[in-house]
Design a protein around this motif. Structure first.
Motif, mmCIF file in Angstrom:
data_model
loop_
_atom_site.group_PDB
_atom_site.id
_atom_site.type_symbol
_atom_site.label_atom_id
_atom_site.label_comp_id
_atom_site.label_asym_id
_atom_site.label_seq_id
_atom_site.Cartn_x
_atom_site.Cartn_y
_atom_site.Cartn_z
ATOM 1 N N ASN A 80 0.833 -1.193 0.000
ATOM 2 C CA ASN A 80 0.000 0.000 0.000
ATOM 3 C C ASN A 80 0.873 1.250 0.000
ATOM 4 O O ASN A 80 1.965 1.253 0.567
ATOM 5 N N SER A 82 1.389 5.005 1.346
ATOM 6 C CA SER A 82 0.930 5.892 2.408
ATOM 7 C C SER A 82 1.761 7.166 2.363
ATOM 8 O O SER A 82 2.944 7.141 2.066
ATOM 9 N N SER A 93 -3.636 5.148 5.330
ATOM 10 C CA SER A 93 -3.692 4.332 6.537
ATOM 11 C C SER A 93 -5.144 3.959 6.812
ATOM 12 O O SER A 93 -6.033 4.221 5.998
ATOM 13 N N GLN A 94 -5.394 3.392 7.968
ATOM 14 C CA GLN A 94 -6.765 3.018 8.336
ATOM 15 C C GLN A 94 -7.606 4.244 8.687
ATOM 16 O O GLN A 94 -8.815 4.178 8.727
ATOM 17 N N GLN A 95 -6.939 5.374 8.967
ATOM 18 C CA GLN A 95 -7.648 6.609 9.288
ATOM 19 C C GLN A 95 -8.251 7.195 8.019
ATOM 20 O O GLN A 95 -7.623 7.196 6.960
ATOM 21 N N PHE A 96 -9.446 7.706 8.122
ATOM 22 C CA PHE A 96 -10.134 8.292 6.979
ATOM 23 C C PHE A 96 -9.695 9.748 6.819
ATOM 24 O O PHE A 96 -9.800 10.543 7.749
#
Length: 131
Positions: A80, A82, A93-96
């Motif tokens: 991925n 980032s 990341s997992q944060q929106f």
């Protein structure tokens, strides 16, 4: 074209494979992952003998890639992407990540006002295009 290198290949043999590939007058992009290393060949690869590359002792497999956007393709770039904006915000990341802003920045007063409104609306990134 993607050349997948066998795992555990010594550096000098890997370098020899790279030299062989670079003689074909192509652009090379190396992507070293956890499970394998892939060498992406870009530009005109039509003259490259796929079977010749596949028979090299350092090569696991050779595949011609016909899809567009080879450099962004998961085959060439499996991990991925980032982008760290600040300590508490990483795009990818997992944060929106919420981004908003005007299509055109016309003045300092305008962008400051828009920035306040964007922040109140819950966005954590301001975007804008200078005209």
């Amino acid at each position: 074209m993607i050349v997948v290198v066998k795992s555990g290949v010594p550096k000098e043999k890997f370098d020899g494979l790279l030299q062989l590939i670079e003689k074909c007058n192509v652009t090379v992009n190396i992507s070293a992952g956890d499970k394998f290393t892939a060498i992406g060949l870009f530009r005109d690869v039509s003259s490259i003998d796929k079977e010749m590359l596949a028979t090299q002792e350092t090569v696991e497999s050779v595949d011609r890639i016909n899809e567009q956007y080879k450099r962004a393709n998961r085959k060439m770039h499996p991990q991925n992407t980032s982008i760290k904006i600040k300590d508490n915000l990483i795009i990818g990341s997992q944060q929106f990540a919420r981004m908003a802003g005007p299509c055109a920045v016309e003045s300092e007063k305008q962008i400051v006002e828009v920035a306040h409104r964007v922040q109140l609306a819950g966005a954590n990134l301001l975007r804008g295009n200078c005209v």
